[in-house]
Design an enzyme around this catalytic site. Structure first.
Site, PDB file in Angstrom:
ATOM      1  N   ASP A 284       0.862  -1.193   0.000  1.00  0.00           N
ATOM      2  CA  ASP A 284       0.000   0.000   0.000  1.00  0.00           C
ATOM      3  C   ASP A 284       0.897   1.241   0.000  1.00  0.00           C
ATOM      4  O   ASP A 284       2.070   1.167   0.359  1.00  0.00           O
ATOM      5  CB  ASP A 284      -0.923   0.014   1.227  1.00  0.00           C
ATOM      6  CG  ASP A 284      -1.853   1.231   1.223  1.00  0.00           C
ATOM      7  OD1 ASP A 284      -2.324   1.623   0.133  1.00  0.00           O
ATOM      8  OD2 ASP A 284      -2.112   1.803   2.294  1.00  0.00           O
ATOM      9  N   SER A 285       0.309   2.371  -0.359  1.00  0.00           N
ATOM     10  CA  SER A 285       1.047   3.636  -0.294  1.00  0.00           C
ATOM     11  C   SER A 285       1.474   3.935   1.143  1.00  0.00           C
ATOM     12  O   SER A 285       2.400   4.698   1.378  1.00  0.00           O
ATOM     13  CB  SER A 285       0.157   4.774  -0.798  1.00  0.00           C
ATOM     14  OG  SER A 285      -0.983   4.897   0.044  1.00  0.00           O
TER      15      SER A 285
ATOM     16  N   TYR B 237      -0.997   8.791  -2.332  1.00  0.00           N
ATOM     17  CA  TYR B 237      -0.960   8.632  -3.781  1.00  0.00           C
ATOM     18  C   TYR B 237      -2.181   9.277  -4.445  1.00  0.00           C
ATOM     19  O   TYR B 237      -2.167   9.578  -5.634  1.00  0.00           O
ATOM     20  CB  TYR B 237      -1.001   7.143  -4.162  1.00  0.00           C
ATOM     21  CG  TYR B 237       0.290   6.373  -3.992  1.00  0.00           C
ATOM     22  CD1 TYR B 237       1.394   6.907  -3.332  1.00  0.00           C
ATOM     23  CD2 TYR B 237       0.404   5.082  -4.522  1.00  0.00           C
ATOM     24  CE1 TYR B 237       2.564   6.168  -3.197  1.00  0.00           C
ATOM     25  CE2 TYR B 237       1.571   4.344  -4.398  1.00  0.00           C
ATOM     26  CZ  TYR B 237       2.653   4.879  -3.730  1.00  0.00           C
ATOM     27  OH  TYR B 237       3.799   4.153  -3.599  1.00  0.00           O
TER      28      TYR B 237
ATOM     29  N   CYS C 296      -4.322  -1.322  -2.213  1.00  0.00           N
ATOM     30  CA  CYS C 296      -4.485   0.109  -2.432  1.00  0.00           C
ATOM     31  C   CYS C 296      -5.374   0.269  -3.657  1.00  0.00           C
ATOM     32  O   CYS C 296      -4.998  -0.170  -4.754  1.00  0.00           O
ATOM     33  CB  CYS C 296      -3.106   0.717  -2.673  1.00  0.00           C
ATOM     34  SG  CYS C 296      -3.124   2.466  -3.088  1.00  0.00           S
TER      35      CYS C 296
ATOM     36  N   CYS D 203     -11.115   2.924  -0.224  1.00  0.00           N
ATOM     37  CA  CYS D 203      -9.685   3.190   0.002  1.00  0.00           C
ATOM     38  C   CYS D 203      -9.334   2.421   1.261  1.00  0.00           C
ATOM     39  O   CYS D 203     -10.092   2.447   2.241  1.00  0.00           O
ATOM     40  CB  CYS D 203      -9.453   4.691   0.221  1.00  0.00           C
ATOM     41  SG  CYS D 203      -7.807   5.090   0.859  1.00  0.00           S
TER      42      CYS D 203
END
Ligand code: DGL
Length: 257
Positions: free
Chosen positions: A11-12, A43, A74, A184
């Site tokens: 994930d970011s 992101y 993500c 998200c």
């Protein structure tokens, strides 16, 4: 491929821990390497080319660790990069996308709300899924402004965060949405704040993490890649950010105090 090789989760930032938690719960004997970029998060407001390059760098890092499957935990990175990743790397990818279908099939009011980052809402994947259901239900959407930052900084319970959540969510609830899709992976960490905003209204929040974990299990079974070790697999956390960030991820995951 070694069946005891780890699963990679990317994930970011820390949001993908909502997916990690469910994969680890469902498949405790699997080893997992969780990679949180951390350095370039969020992101969600970046342009697609940059998100794709960052995601690719993360995937390369996980490939170097010999992972047997990668979960792009993500929605933003999935929306931008999953197709090209699938064409370029010889392993299975599991992506995340806003769970429009279960919301559309279960709504009673006929109006559903999608909360996601700007890049996810503007991506082709979401637009195509939304188009499939838009003649049956009314689909409202909003970017969770400031949500990712609040989760990254551990400010989930602060009054300012409740107001941020209210600002994005309330207008859609006021329009009659009775299903809210958490599009998200950071957003499940704000569930309590969202429930406070919803109050007494009959609203259901849809988090796809458990379904994603079941998909991982299904793919590993199909490909004969389920770990056969006895006991709990190792969970490793890595980041492109610094040691302090790493400590905070481990705290959020509940593996460090
Ligand atoms: N957790 C991510 C998602 O599911 C991205 C958040 C961000 O970096 O903006 O979309």
């Amino acid at each position: 491929m070694d069946r005891n090789a780890p699963i990679g989760i990317f994930d970011s930032g820390m949001g993908g821990l909502s997916v990690w938690r469910e994969v680890h719960r469902l498949l405790p004997n699997e080893s997992i390497v969780y990679l949180a970029d951390g350095k370039n998060c969020p992101y969600g407001d970046k342009d697609p080319a940059e998100i794709e390059a960052l995601t690719d760098a993360a995937v390369q890092q996980l490939m170097r660790r010999g992972v047997k499957l990668i979960v792009i935990a993500c929605n933003t990175a999935t929306a931008v990069a999953i197709d090209s990743l699938r064409g370029r790397y010889p392993i299975e990818f599991v992506g995340l996308e806003p769970a429009v279908k279960p919301a559309a099939l279960s709504t009673r009011s006929g109006t559903i709300a999608i909360l996601a980052t700007r890049a996810s809402l503007e991506g082709g994947l979401f637009k195509a899924t939304a188009a499939k259901y838009s003649d049956k239900v009314r689909i409202l959407s909003a970017a969770g402004e400031g949500f990712v930052e609040a989760v990254e900084q551990g400010r989930e319970s602060e009054p300012e965060t409740l107001e941020l959540v209210r600002a994005s969510l309330e207008p859609m609830l006021a329009e009659g949405a009775d299903r809210v899709v958490l599009g998200c992976t950071h957003y499940p960490f704000l569930l309590e704040a969202m429930q406070r905003v919803a109050g007494e209204r009959d609203v259901e929040f849809i988090d796809p993490s458990q379904a994603v974990a079941r998909r991982v299990e299904w793919l590993l079974e199909r490909d004969n890649l389920r770990a056969d070790r006895v006991g709990v697999g190792e969970c490793e956390f890595v980041t492109f950010a610094d040691d302090d960030y790493l400590r905070r991820i481990r705290q959020k995951a509940g593996v460090e105090r």
